[in-house]
Write a protein that holds these residues in place. Sequence first.
Motif, PDB file in Angstrom:
ATOM      1  N   GLU A 148      24.654  -6.771  57.525  1.00 34.79           N
ATOM      2  CA  GLU A 148      24.673  -7.961  56.672  1.00 34.79           C
ATOM      3  C   GLU A 148      26.066  -8.200  56.102  1.00 34.79           C
ATOM      4  O   GLU A 148      26.243  -8.522  54.927  1.00 34.79           O
ATOM      5  CB  GLU A 148      23.643  -7.837  55.545  1.00 34.79           C
ATOM      6  N   MET A 149      27.060  -8.048  56.963  1.00 31.53           N
ATOM      7  CA  MET A 149      28.457  -8.246  56.594  1.00 31.53           C
ATOM      8  C   MET A 149      29.049  -9.415  57.376  1.00 31.53           C
ATOM      9  O   MET A 149      28.592  -9.736  58.477  1.00 31.53           O
ATOM     10  CB  MET A 149      29.271  -6.984  56.880  1.00 31.53           C
ATOM     11  N   ALA A 150      30.082 -10.022  56.802  1.00 36.44           N
ATOM     12  CA  ALA A 150      30.771 -11.127  57.459  1.00 36.44           C
ATOM     13  C   ALA A 150      32.155 -10.685  57.936  1.00 36.44           C
ATOM     14  O   ALA A 150      32.728  -9.714  57.431  1.00 36.44           O
ATOM     15  CB  ALA A 150      30.900 -12.314  56.513  1.00 36.44           C
ATOM     16  N   VAL A 151      32.658 -11.402  58.916  1.00 31.73           N
ATOM     17  CA  VAL A 151      34.001 -11.183  59.453  1.00 31.73           C
ATOM     18  C   VAL A 151      34.770 -12.486  59.260  1.00 31.73           C
ATOM     19  O   VAL A 151      34.364 -13.530  59.765  1.00 31.73           O
ATOM     20  CB  VAL A 151      33.954 -10.814  60.950  1.00 31.73           C
ATOM     21  N   ILE A 152      35.849 -12.422  58.497  1.00 31.73           N
ATOM     22  CA  ILE A 152      36.604 -13.643  58.219  1.00 31.73           C
ATOM     23  C   ILE A 152      38.038 -13.506  58.715  1.00 31.73           C
ATOM     24  O   ILE A 152      38.615 -12.422  58.689  1.00 31.73           O
ATOM     25  CB  ILE A 152      36.565 -14.002  56.727  1.00 31.73           C
ATOM     26  N   VAL A 153      38.586 -14.606  59.194  1.00 30.90           N
ATOM     27  CA  VAL A 153      39.895 -14.611  59.846  1.00 30.90           C
ATOM     28  C   VAL A 153      40.903 -15.370  58.995  1.00 30.90           C
ATOM     29  O   VAL A 153      40.644 -16.491  58.559  1.00 30.90           O
ATOM     30  CB  VAL A 153      39.816 -15.265  61.243  1.00 30.90           C
ATOM     31  N   GLU A 154      42.042 -14.749  58.784  1.00 31.39           N
ATOM     32  CA  GLU A 154      43.141 -15.386  58.060  1.00 31.39           C
ATOM     33  C   GLU A 154      44.075 -16.047  59.071  1.00 31.39           C
ATOM     34  O   GLU A 154      44.235 -15.566  60.191  1.00 31.39           O
ATOM     35  CB  GLU A 154      43.894 -14.312  57.265  1.00 31.39           C
ATOM     36  N   ASN A 155      44.686 -17.158  58.674  1.00 34.92           N
ATOM     37  CA  ASN A 155      45.795 -17.706  59.445  1.00 34.92           C
ATOM     38  C   ASN A 155      46.984 -16.778  59.197  1.00 34.92           C
ATOM     39  O   ASN A 155      47.544 -16.737  58.104  1.00 34.92           O
ATOM     40  CB  ASN A 155      46.108 -19.142  59.011  1.00 34.92           C
ATOM     41  N   HIS A 156      47.328 -15.987  60.214  1.00 38.40           N
ATOM     42  CA  HIS A 156      48.217 -14.847  59.977  1.00 38.40           C
ATOM     43  C   HIS A 156      49.179 -14.651  61.139  1.00 38.40           C
ATOM     44  O   HIS A 156      49.304 -13.560  61.688  1.00 38.40           O
ATOM     45  CB  HIS A 156      47.365 -13.593  59.745  1.00 38.40           C
ATOM     46  N   GLY A 157      49.851 -15.721  61.544  1.00 32.89           N
ATOM     47  CA  GLY A 157      50.828 -15.626  62.614  1.00 32.89           C
ATOM     48  C   GLY A 157      50.268 -16.006  63.970  1.00 32.89           C
ATOM     49  O   GLY A 157      49.057 -16.021  64.185  1.00 32.89           O
ATOM     50  N   GLY A 158      51.176 -16.334  64.910  1.00 37.11           N
ATOM     51  CA  GLY A 158      50.758 -16.774  66.233  1.00 37.11           C
ATOM     52  C   GLY A 158      49.922 -18.037  66.141  1.00 37.11           C
ATOM     53  O   GLY A 158      50.059 -18.842  65.205  1.00 37.11           O
ATOM     54  N   LEU A 159      49.018 -18.213  67.086  1.00 34.70           N
ATOM     55  CA  LEU A 159      48.180 -19.412  67.091  1.00 34.70           C
ATOM     56  C   LEU A 159      47.175 -19.424  65.954  1.00 34.70           C
ATOM     57  O   LEU A 159      46.626 -20.477  65.622  1.00 34.70           O
ATOM     58  CB  LEU A 159      47.456 -19.545  68.438  1.00 34.70           C
ATOM     59  N   SER A 160      46.941 -18.278  65.310  1.00 41.78           N
ATOM     60  CA  SER A 160      46.005 -18.289  64.183  1.00 41.78           C
ATOM     61  C   SER A 160      46.537 -19.128  63.025  1.00 41.78           C
ATOM     62  O   SER A 160      45.769 -19.560  62.161  1.00 41.78           O
ATOM     63  CB  SER A 160      45.705 -16.859  63.703  1.00 41.78           C
ATOM     64  N   SER A 161      47.858 -19.372  62.997  1.00 39.82           N
ATOM     65  CA  SER A 161      48.443 -20.214  61.959  1.00 39.82           C
ATOM     66  C   SER A 161      48.344 -21.697  62.300  1.00 39.82           C
ATOM     67  O   SER A 161      48.807 -22.541  61.539  1.00 39.82           O
ATOM     68  CB  SER A 161      49.910 -19.827  61.721  1.00 39.82           C
ATOM     69  N   ASN A 162      47.756 -21.998  63.446  1.00 40.73           N
ATOM     70  CA  ASN A 162      47.485 -23.375  63.863  1.00 40.73           C
ATOM     71  C   ASN A 162      46.036 -23.684  63.477  1.00 40.73           C
ATOM     72  O   ASN A 162      45.101 -23.128  64.041  1.00 40.73           O
ATOM     73  CB  ASN A 162      47.700 -23.484  65.380  1.00 40.73           C
ATOM     74  N   GLY A 163      45.861 -24.564  62.492  1.00 35.54           N
ATOM     75  CA  GLY A 163      44.518 -24.847  61.994  1.00 35.54           C
ATOM     76  C   GLY A 163      43.567 -25.357  63.047  1.00 35.54           C
ATOM     77  O   GLY A 163      42.385 -25.009  63.071  1.00 35.54           O
ATOM     78  N   GLU A 164      44.082 -26.194  63.954  1.00 35.44           N
ATOM     79  CA  GLU A 164      43.242 -26.747  65.018  1.00 35.44           C
ATOM     80  C   GLU A 164      42.739 -25.638  65.930  1.00 35.44           C
ATOM     81  O   GLU A 164      41.561 -25.611  66.309  1.00 35.44           O
ATOM     82  CB  GLU A 164      44.033 -27.776  65.831  1.00 35.44           C
ATOM     83  N   TRP A 165      43.629 -24.698  66.265  1.00 39.08           N
ATOM     84  CA  TRP A 165      43.256 -23.597  67.152  1.00 39.08           C
ATOM     85  C   TRP A 165      42.187 -22.719  66.502  1.00 39.08           C
ATOM     86  O   TRP A 165      41.163 -22.414  67.106  1.00 39.08           O
ATOM     87  CB  TRP A 165      44.481 -22.744  67.484  1.00 39.08           C
ATOM     88  N   LEU A 166      42.429 -22.317  65.254  1.00 35.65           N
ATOM     89  CA  LEU A 166      41.499 -21.395  64.601  1.00 35.65           C
ATOM     90  C   LEU A 166      40.154 -22.065  64.308  1.00 35.65           C
ATOM     91  O   LEU A 166      39.102 -21.436  64.452  1.00 35.65           O
ATOM     92  CB  LEU A 166      42.111 -20.846  63.312  1.00 35.65           C
ATOM     93  N   ALA A 167      40.174 -23.340  63.946  1.00 34.35           N
ATOM     94  CA  ALA A 167      38.913 -24.055  63.735  1.00 34.35           C
ATOM     95  C   ALA A 167      38.130 -24.130  65.046  1.00 34.35           C
ATOM     96  O   ALA A 167      36.901 -24.000  65.053  1.00 34.35           O
ATOM     97  CB  ALA A 167      39.180 -25.462  63.200  1.00 34.35           C
ATOM     98  N   GLY A 168      38.855 -24.277  66.155  1.00 29.89           N
ATOM     99  CA  GLY A 168      38.198 -24.297  67.457  1.00 29.89           C
ATOM    100  C   GLY A 168      37.554 -22.958  67.786  1.00 29.89           C
ATOM    101  O   GLY A 168      36.452 -22.907  68.344  1.00 29.89           O
ATOM    102  N   VAL A 169      38.227 -21.872  67.418  1.00 35.48           N
ATOM    103  CA  VAL A 169      37.659 -20.541  67.623  1.00 35.48           C
ATOM    104  C   VAL A 169      36.375 -20.396  66.811  1.00 35.48           C
ATOM    105  O   VAL A 169      35.362 -19.881  67.308  1.00 35.48           O
ATOM    106  CB  VAL A 169      38.673 -19.437  67.234  1.00 35.48           C
ATOM    107  N   MET A 170      36.399 -20.858  65.574  1.00 37.89           N
ATOM    108  CA  MET A 170      35.206 -20.759  64.723  1.00 37.89           C
ATOM    109  C   MET A 170      34.023 -21.501  65.344  1.00 37.89           C
ATOM    110  O   MET A 170      32.888 -21.007  65.348  1.00 37.89           O
ATOM    111  CB  MET A 170      35.493 -21.343  63.335  1.00 37.89           C
TER     112      MET A 170
END
Length: 237
Positions: free
Chosen positions: A155-177
Amino acid sequence: VAAVGGRAAAAEPLFRISLAQWSLHKTIFSGKLDNLDFPRTAKETFGIEAIEYVNQFFKDKAKDSAYLEELAKRADDVGVRSLLVMCDGLGKLGDPDAAARTKAIENHFPWVEAAKRLGCHSIRVNAASKGSFEEQQKLATDGLGRLCDYAKQLEMAVIVENHGGLSSNGEWLAGVMRQVDRPNCGTLPDFGNFGGYDRYRGLEELMPFAKGVSAKSHEFDEVGNETRTDYRRMLEI
């Protein structure tokens, strides 16, 4: 201020604030503050009643039950809630090499368990990968999805920070979500980690999946406003 029962009472704050342990990283790395004393420092020095740990400060303790119990007890003793553990140095969850990606996923398992023991709701991870925009989305989706499936059992969550590379691209990370598409997978948008990407656009893209935000600040003007980020605009988003 609202009147309650004939007496004035302070209204609930618009946002509840926690202290990220990285804010004190120089103090901790220098040995001036022990990791076990972080909860008390948050409460007594800063008046903050919720905290976010960083695994680097107790990286050999993920499976140390006695240590985790003591840390949890110290937080409880001062009335401080433990919210999440920020996890670094465990491998790339979007590694193009399947074996390395699986190893990275499994490296996070003990930290999911440790965060659970501390009373946290999440671990914060990185979504590092290599390849094209679409390839990295696919790889990160696989790694995050499998890690989330494990975390769900606790019952735990995994959350991703925008933390360099493409993860700092909001469009990319939102697409991953959207591709991971699991209720226990989310984001932890950091105001200051968007690199050259527009931070206001990035925050708007990541907030639908957010389970918290990292309100980073660096420099202030003479009246206390952050000079790199329009905080009012960010908080309105």
